[in-house]
Design a protein around this motif. Structure first.
Motif, short mmCIF file in Angstrom:
data_model
loop_
_atom_site.label_atom_id
_atom_site.label_comp_id
_atom_site.label_asym_id
_atom_site.label_seq_id
_atom_site.Cartn_x
_atom_site.Cartn_y
_atom_site.Cartn_z
N SER A 81 0.82 -1.21 0.00
CA SER A 81 0.00 0.00 0.00
C SER A 81 0.85 1.27 0.00
N ASP A 86 -3.78 3.39 -3.43
CA ASP A 86 -5.20 3.06 -3.55
C ASP A 86 -5.58 1.84 -2.72
N HIS A 89 -6.50 3.28 0.53
CA HIS A 89 -7.61 4.23 0.43
C HIS A 89 -8.95 3.54 0.16
N ARG A 90 -8.91 2.32 -0.34
CA ARG A 90 -10.14 1.58 -0.66
C ARG A 90 -10.09 0.19 -0.03
N PRO A 91 -10.09 0.13 1.32
CA PRO A 91 -9.89 -1.16 2.00
C PRO A 91 -10.99 -2.18 1.77
N PHE A 92 -12.21 -1.72 1.47
CA PHE A 92 -13.30 -2.67 1.29
C PHE A 92 -13.39 -3.19 -0.14
N LEU A 93 -12.57 -2.66 -1.01
CA LEU A 93 -12.40 -3.22 -2.35
C LEU A 93 -11.18 -4.15 -2.38
N TRP A 94 -10.03 -3.61 -1.98
CA TRP A 94 -8.78 -4.34 -2.08
C TRP A 94 -8.58 -5.36 -0.96
N ARG A 146 -4.49 1.28 6.12
CA ARG A 146 -5.03 2.64 6.02
C ARG A 146 -4.72 3.43 7.28
#
Length: 165
Positions: A81, A86, A89-94, A146
């Motif tokens: 990270s 990203d 910044h987008r923990p619920f995607l990655w 994050r």
């Protein structure tokens, strides 16, 4: 919450180790497997079948190994990270995607290369494994990455507000 990357890795490793371990104790416990046997099964990756003859001692070795592996998994995500912001910044995607990658890596690379037996698993065991790696491994790893993204005393890439003078 802003913490250092090192603290994010340690706390993330503890979180992931706890959640994944709790899942194992509950899921396999409901199937009659004791926590000692679970720890011995983990230790078998290093010690082979002899781990099942070692009692509580080898179960504790397995517990220690479990947390080392959990911390390594979090470390990889945190370091990645830093190169690919990203991810944090987008923990619920990655996070869920990383959880699936971690599951595949553990079950199709690490375990086959270890001293543990790698017997075929029933579908329910695979499903549980994938789900806990999404919810209890990938997402927490991403959330801790994050949290450690902004280190105190280091300027972030976030825009700064102009002061009113």
């Amino acid at each position: 919450m802003r913490i250092t990357s090192g603290r994010a890795i340690v706390l993330g490793g503890l979180t992931v180790g706890f959640l994944d371990g709790l899942d194992a104790v509950i899921f396999f416990g409901l199937r009659g497997v004791s926590p000692v046997r679970i720890g011995q099964a983990i230790a078998a990756g290093l010690l082979g079948p002899a781990s099942f003859q070692g009692g509580t001692g080898t179960a504790l070795v397995g517990l220690g190994l479990h947390f080392v592996v959990a911390t390594c998994i979090v470390t990889v995500f945190v370091l990645a990270s830093r190169r690919l912001p990203d991810l944090a910044h987008r923990p619920f995607l990655w996070g869920p995607l990383y959880g699936i990658i971690a599951y595949l890596g553990m079950n199709y690379v690490v375990i086959p290369l270890s001293a543990a037996s790698n017997n075929p698993k029933p579908a329910i065991v695979i499903l549980n494994g994938v789900l806990i790696h999404i919810v209890g491994v990938g997402i927490p790893a991403a959330l801790w990455a994050r949290a450690g993204r902004f280190q105190p005393g280091i300027a972030s890439s976030a825009p700064q507000r102009a002061s009113s003078q």
